[in-house]
Structure formats: structure tokens, C-alpha cells
Design a protein around this motif. Structure first.
Motif, PDB file in Angstrom:
ATOM      1  N   ILE A 254      -2.942 -11.968   3.963  1.00 48.76           N
ATOM      2  CA  ILE A 254      -3.745 -13.076   4.476  1.00 48.76           C
ATOM      3  C   ILE A 254      -4.972 -12.555   5.208  1.00 48.76           C
ATOM      4  N   THR A 255      -4.770 -11.535   6.025  1.00 51.40           N
ATOM      5  CA  THR A 255      -5.887 -10.955   6.771  1.00 51.40           C
ATOM      6  C   THR A 255      -6.918 -10.358   5.824  1.00 51.40           C
ATOM      7  N   ALA A 256      -6.460  -9.697   4.760  1.00 54.86           N
ATOM      8  CA  ALA A 256      -7.376  -9.077   3.811  1.00 54.86           C
ATOM      9  C   ALA A 256      -8.200 -10.122   3.068  1.00 54.86           C
ATOM     10  N   VAL A 257      -7.592 -11.281   2.776  1.00 53.60           N
ATOM     11  CA  VAL A 257      -8.301 -12.331   2.043  1.00 53.60           C
ATOM     12  C   VAL A 257      -9.600 -12.720   2.755  1.00 53.60           C
ATOM     13  N   TYR A 258      -9.541 -12.724   4.089  1.00 49.47           N
ATOM     14  CA  TYR A 258     -10.690 -13.178   4.866  1.00 49.47           C
ATOM     15  C   TYR A 258     -11.585 -12.040   5.351  1.00 49.47           C
ATOM     16  N   ASN A 259     -11.261 -10.812   4.986  1.00 54.74           N
ATOM     17  CA  ASN A 259     -12.034  -9.686   5.518  1.00 54.74           C
ATOM     18  C   ASN A 259     -12.522  -8.698   4.465  1.00 54.74           C
ATOM     19  N   THR A 260     -12.348  -9.037   3.181  1.00 54.37           N
ATOM     20  CA  THR A 260     -12.893  -8.175   2.136  1.00 54.37           C
ATOM     21  C   THR A 260     -13.133  -9.019   0.889  1.00 54.37           C
ATOM     22  N   SER A 261     -13.804  -8.450  -0.068  1.00 60.08           N
ATOM     23  CA  SER A 261     -14.108  -9.194  -1.286  1.00 60.08           C
ATOM     24  C   SER A 261     -12.860  -9.353  -2.148  1.00 60.08           C
ATOM     25  N   THR A 262     -12.860 -10.387  -2.992  1.00 57.20           N
ATOM     26  CA  THR A 262     -11.727 -10.626  -3.885  1.00 57.20           C
ATOM     27  C   THR A 262     -11.525  -9.449  -4.838  1.00 57.20           C
ATOM     28  N   ALA A 263     -12.628  -8.889  -5.334  1.00 59.41           N
ATOM     29  CA  ALA A 263     -12.526  -7.752  -6.257  1.00 59.41           C
ATOM     30  C   ALA A 263     -11.848  -6.570  -5.576  1.00 59.41           C
ATOM     31  N   ASN A 264     -12.267  -6.275  -4.354  1.00 59.32           N
ATOM     32  CA  ASN A 264     -11.636  -5.178  -3.620  1.00 59.32           C
ATOM     33  C   ASN A 264     -10.149  -5.452  -3.416  1.00 59.32           C
ATOM     34  N   LEU A 265      -9.826  -6.684  -3.050  1.00 61.68           N
ATOM     35  CA  LEU A 265      -8.438  -7.052  -2.774  1.00 61.68           C
ATOM     36  C   LEU A 265      -7.568  -6.864  -4.010  1.00 61.68           C
ATOM     37  N   VAL A 266      -8.014  -7.379  -5.152  1.00 64.83           N
ATOM     38  CA  VAL A 266      -7.236  -7.274  -6.391  1.00 64.83           C
ATOM     39  C   VAL A 266      -7.049  -5.815  -6.786  1.00 64.83           C
ATOM     40  N   PHE A 267      -8.119  -5.044  -6.679  1.00 63.78           N
ATOM     41  CA  PHE A 267      -8.041  -3.640  -7.070  1.00 63.78           C
ATOM     42  C   PHE A 267      -7.055  -2.874  -6.196  1.00 63.78           C
ATOM     43  N   ILE A 268      -7.141  -3.079  -4.876  1.00 67.33           N
ATOM     44  CA  ILE A 268      -6.283  -2.330  -3.952  1.00 67.33           C
ATOM     45  C   ILE A 268      -4.824  -2.739  -4.100  1.00 67.33           C
ATOM     46  N   LEU A 269      -4.562  -4.032  -4.271  1.00 65.98           N
ATOM     47  CA  LEU A 269      -3.182  -4.495  -4.428  1.00 65.98           C
ATOM     48  C   LEU A 269      -2.537  -3.936  -5.687  1.00 65.98           C
ATOM     49  N   ALA A 270      -3.354  -3.579  -6.672  1.00 63.41           N
ATOM     50  CA  ALA A 270      -2.815  -3.008  -7.907  1.00 63.41           C
ATOM     51  C   ALA A 270      -2.129  -1.666  -7.659  1.00 63.41           C
ATOM     52  N   PHE A 271      -2.414  -1.041  -6.521  1.00 64.79           N
ATOM     53  CA  PHE A 271      -1.761   0.231  -6.202  1.00 64.79           C
ATOM     54  C   PHE A 271      -0.304   0.043  -5.788  1.00 64.79           C
ATOM     55  N   ASN A 272       0.152  -1.205  -5.734  1.00 60.02           N
ATOM     56  CA  ASN A 272       1.548  -1.481  -5.439  1.00 60.02           C
ATOM     57  C   ASN A 272       2.473  -0.686  -6.357  1.00 60.02           C
ATOM     58  N   SER A 273       2.165  -0.687  -7.667  1.00 58.95           N
ATOM     59  CA  SER A 273       3.017   0.026  -8.619  1.00 58.95           C
ATOM     60  C   SER A 273       2.999   1.528  -8.382  1.00 58.95           C
ATOM     61  N   MET A 274       1.842   2.065  -8.013  1.00 60.01           N
ATOM     62  CA  MET A 274       1.745   3.499  -7.735  1.00 60.01           C
ATOM     63  C   MET A 274       2.551   3.874  -6.492  1.00 60.01           C
ATOM     64  N   PHE A 275       2.426   3.047  -5.450  1.00 57.92           N
ATOM     65  CA  PHE A 275       3.198   3.292  -4.233  1.00 57.92           C
ATOM     66  C   PHE A 275       4.696   3.229  -4.520  1.00 57.92           C
ATOM     67  N   ALA A 276       5.111   2.239  -5.315  1.00 58.95           N
ATOM     68  CA  ALA A 276       6.532   2.095  -5.631  1.00 58.95           C
ATOM     69  C   ALA A 276       7.058   3.317  -6.385  1.00 58.95           C
ATOM     70  N   ALA A 277       6.253   3.813  -7.321  1.00 61.44           N
ATOM     71  CA  ALA A 277       6.665   5.000  -8.070  1.00 61.44           C
ATOM     72  C   ALA A 277       6.797   6.211  -7.156  1.00 61.44           C
ATOM     73  N   LEU A 278       5.826   6.393  -6.268  1.00 61.04           N
ATOM     74  CA  LEU A 278       5.850   7.538  -5.365  1.00 61.04           C
ATOM     75  C   LEU A 278       7.027   7.459  -4.402  1.00 61.04           C
ATOM     76  N   LEU A 279       7.253   6.287  -3.808  1.00 58.21           N
ATOM     77  CA  LEU A 279       8.349   6.133  -2.848  1.00 58.21           C
ATOM     78  C   LEU A 279       9.706   6.304  -3.522  1.00 58.21           C
ATOM     79  N   SER A 280       9.866   5.753  -4.721  1.00 60.78           N
ATOM     80  CA  SER A 280      11.130   5.914  -5.451  1.00 60.78           C
ATOM     81  C   SER A 280      11.380   7.378  -5.797  1.00 60.78           C
ATOM     82  N   TRP A 281      10.321   8.073  -6.130  1.00 64.21           N
ATOM     83  CA  TRP A 281      10.430   9.488  -6.480  1.00 64.21           C
ATOM     84  C   TRP A 281      10.818  10.322  -5.265  1.00 64.21           C
ATOM     85  N   LEU A 282      10.178  10.039  -4.126  1.00 64.54           N
ATOM     86  CA  LEU A 282      10.394  10.840  -2.923  1.00 64.54           C
ATOM     87  C   LEU A 282      11.742  10.562  -2.265  1.00 64.54           C
TER      88      LEU A 282
END
Length: 301
Positions: A90-118
Motif C-alpha cells: 500500500i505504501t509503495a502504491v503511493y510513493n513510486t510509479s506503477t511500472a516500478n512497482l510491478v517490476f520490483i514485485l516480480a522479484f517475488n519468485s526470485m526471492f522465493a527460490a533463493l530462500l527455499s534454496w538457502l
């Protein structure tokens, strides 16, 4: 860490895909409601919590074999992570561009892979890593023409939201517990924050029936399915289905509001959908082969 059977893996893929598809109409319903952000969030979250509690109590009337609202301390941790992720989003929605938000949230899958691996020693299969890489290319194509400078604070909040969500997925996967209701009850915290903000800014929702549909039906279904996915499939696989909203939400907006998606959105979205379908079909095929192999071992000729 649980090791589900191939049939359970197929069940997890179907469950998570259904939850991801349901989540894709969240943004169109919010826009159809035509209201201010904070009251919409308040009503949507309040209805989600209310429906979760009603379903849980009714379920208990018929059987005692019902998942707990908060399964122990690990459930509290997962619920807190979902709540904090929602607040960061919610905080990000009002403090950055939609393009930035969508791009950064896409790293969810990368974070999940790294955390599961570690932490779970669950090394992603090469096919899953390849699918994640191709999907990241699709996301980059979608937002490549619109990435702006944004705001550092908002970008950090978006990154935090993705990381917290991936952490919740990983902990759920490691515990093997049913976190469907924990994820739903967790939205009580965003609801409280939204209620405080609504009291300050005022209440305006022009078409409340759309947000009622969203909070009472769509969000409970999507949250319940997605938060239960890690019981059956790996964290990176669950995280990939969250990207369906990135792809299909603009399509629904196009159909409903006649806002034609850009060429980049169409190309990147096609890449994401094809990759998701291909990866899911490959997983189902691999599961079937393993199941047949296990059958040969159990019943030798």
C-alpha cells in the motif's frame, strides 16, 4: 520440509493457478467501485476477514477437522508477514510509479527460490529456474518502456513487500501447515490502518457492490488458494503464479474500460502465460512419470 507425492503436486498446481487467476480481477473490481483508496481498502479488508471468520465457524459446526485460524507460533509469524507485506505494498502504491512497482514485485519468485534454496535445501529444478528467467524477461518487456525514476522510499517498500511475501511462502512450505485462514485473518492489520486513514480523509465509494464482491468472494478465494499452495508445490512455483495478475489485469482493464494495452504488454504477457502453461504441463508430465515409476517399484512383474 514436506515431500508431497506427484498427485499432491498436481493438486498444488491446480489450486495455486486457480488462486492466481482469481487475483487477476482484483484491480478491475477496485476500479469499477470508483472510490478513494483508503475506504476501498478498508471495506475490502474488513469483508475478507469477516468472510474468513464466518466460513471457519460454519465449517466447525459440521466437523472438527477444520484448519486452525492461526496454526501456532509459525502461523502468527506467517500472518504477520502477510500483513506487513500488504502494508508495504500500500505504501509503495503511493510513493513510486506503477511500472516500478510491478517490476520490483516480480522479484517475488526470485526471492522465493533463493530462500527455499538457502533454508529448505530445496534446490529449484533447472526447468523451474529456466521458466523463472523467461518470465522475468516477459516482465522486463512489459515495463521496459515505462520504468521511471520513481521514488527511493517507494521502491524500497515494493522490494520489502516482495521479500516479505516470499518469506511467508517459504515458511509455509517449510512448516507444511495449512495457512489459508492465517493469510485471510492477516488483512485485519491493513484494515485497521485503512480505517484510521479513512477517518482522516473521508469516505467515498460510488459503486460499493463491486468492492463487496471483491472483498467477500474474490480475495478470500485467491488468498486461501495461494497461501495453501506451498503445502504441495515449491515456493518458486507458487510465486510464479502471482505474476498472473501482472499479465491479465491489464487485459481485463482493456476489455472493461477499453484501455488498449501497449504492444510491450501484449508481447510480455504472452511470454509469461506461455511459460507458465508450459512449465505446469511439464511438471504434470514429470509427476506422472514418477508416479508410474513408483508403481513399477511397488508391483514388480
Amino acid at each position: 520440509m514436506p515431500t508431497p507425492s506427484p498427485s499432491s503436486h498436481a493438486k498444488g498446481l491446480a489450486l495455486t493457478a486457480f488462486g492466481g487467476m482469481a487475483l487477476t480481477i482484483d484491480i478491475p473490481l477496485i476500479r469499477l467501485a470508483d472510490g478513494d483508496p483508503w475506504p476501498i481498502l478498508m471495506v475490502r479488508s474488513a469483508l475478507t476477514v469477516a468472510v474468513a471468520l464466518i466460513v471457519w465457524f460454519v465449517w466447525r459446526l459440521f466437523t472438527r477437522n477444520v484448519p486452525p485460524l492461526i496454526p501456532g507460533r509459525v502461523g502468527l509469524v506467517v500472518a504477520a508477514l502477510y500483513a506487513l507485506s500488504a502494508l508495504c505494498f500500500i505504501t509503495a502504491v503511493y510513493n513510486t510509479s506503477t511500472a516500478n512497482l510491478v517490476f520490483i514485485l516480480a522479484f517475488n519468485s526470485m526471492f522465493a527460490a533463493l530462500l527455499s534454496w538457502l533454508f529448505l535445501k530445496e534446490r529449484p529444478r533447472p526447468a523451474t529456474l529456466m521458466a523463472m528467467g523467461v518470465m522475468m524477461i516477459g516482465v522486463l518487456i512489459i515495463v521496459g518502456g515505462g520504468i521511471g525514476a520513481g521514488n527511493l522510499f517507494g521502491d524500497v517498500m515494493a522490494l520489502s513487500a516482495a521479500f516479505l511475501l516470499a518469506t511467508a511462502i517459504t515458511i509455509t512450505r517449510g512448516s507444511g501447515r495449512d495457512m489459508g485462514f492465517a493469510a485471510l485473518v492477516a488483512v485485519a492489520l491493513p484494515c485497521l490502518v485503512a480505517a484510521i486513514m479513512t477517518a482522516r480523509t473521508g469516505y467515498r465509494i460510488e459503486a460499493p457492490w463491486w468492492i463487496i464482491l471483491n472483498g467477500a468472494v474474490i480475495m478470500p478465494i485467491s488468498f486461501f488458494c495461494l497461501s495453501n499452495g506451498p503445502k504441495y508445490i515449491s515456493g518458486p512455483e507458487v510465486a510464479m503464479f502471482y505474476l498472473l495478475e501482472t499479465v491479465l489485469a491489464p487485459v481485463w482493464v482493456w476489455l472493461i474500460f477499453s484501455e488498449v494495452p501497449s504492444r510491450a504488454t501484449l508481447i510480455g504477457g504472452t511470454i509469461l502465460i506461455v511459460t507458465l502453461v508450459a512449465h505446469s504441463l511439464w511438471q504434470l508430465h514429470s509427476g506422472r512419470k514418477r508416479r508410474l515409476a513408483q508403481g513399477v517399484v511397488r508391483h514388480p512383474l
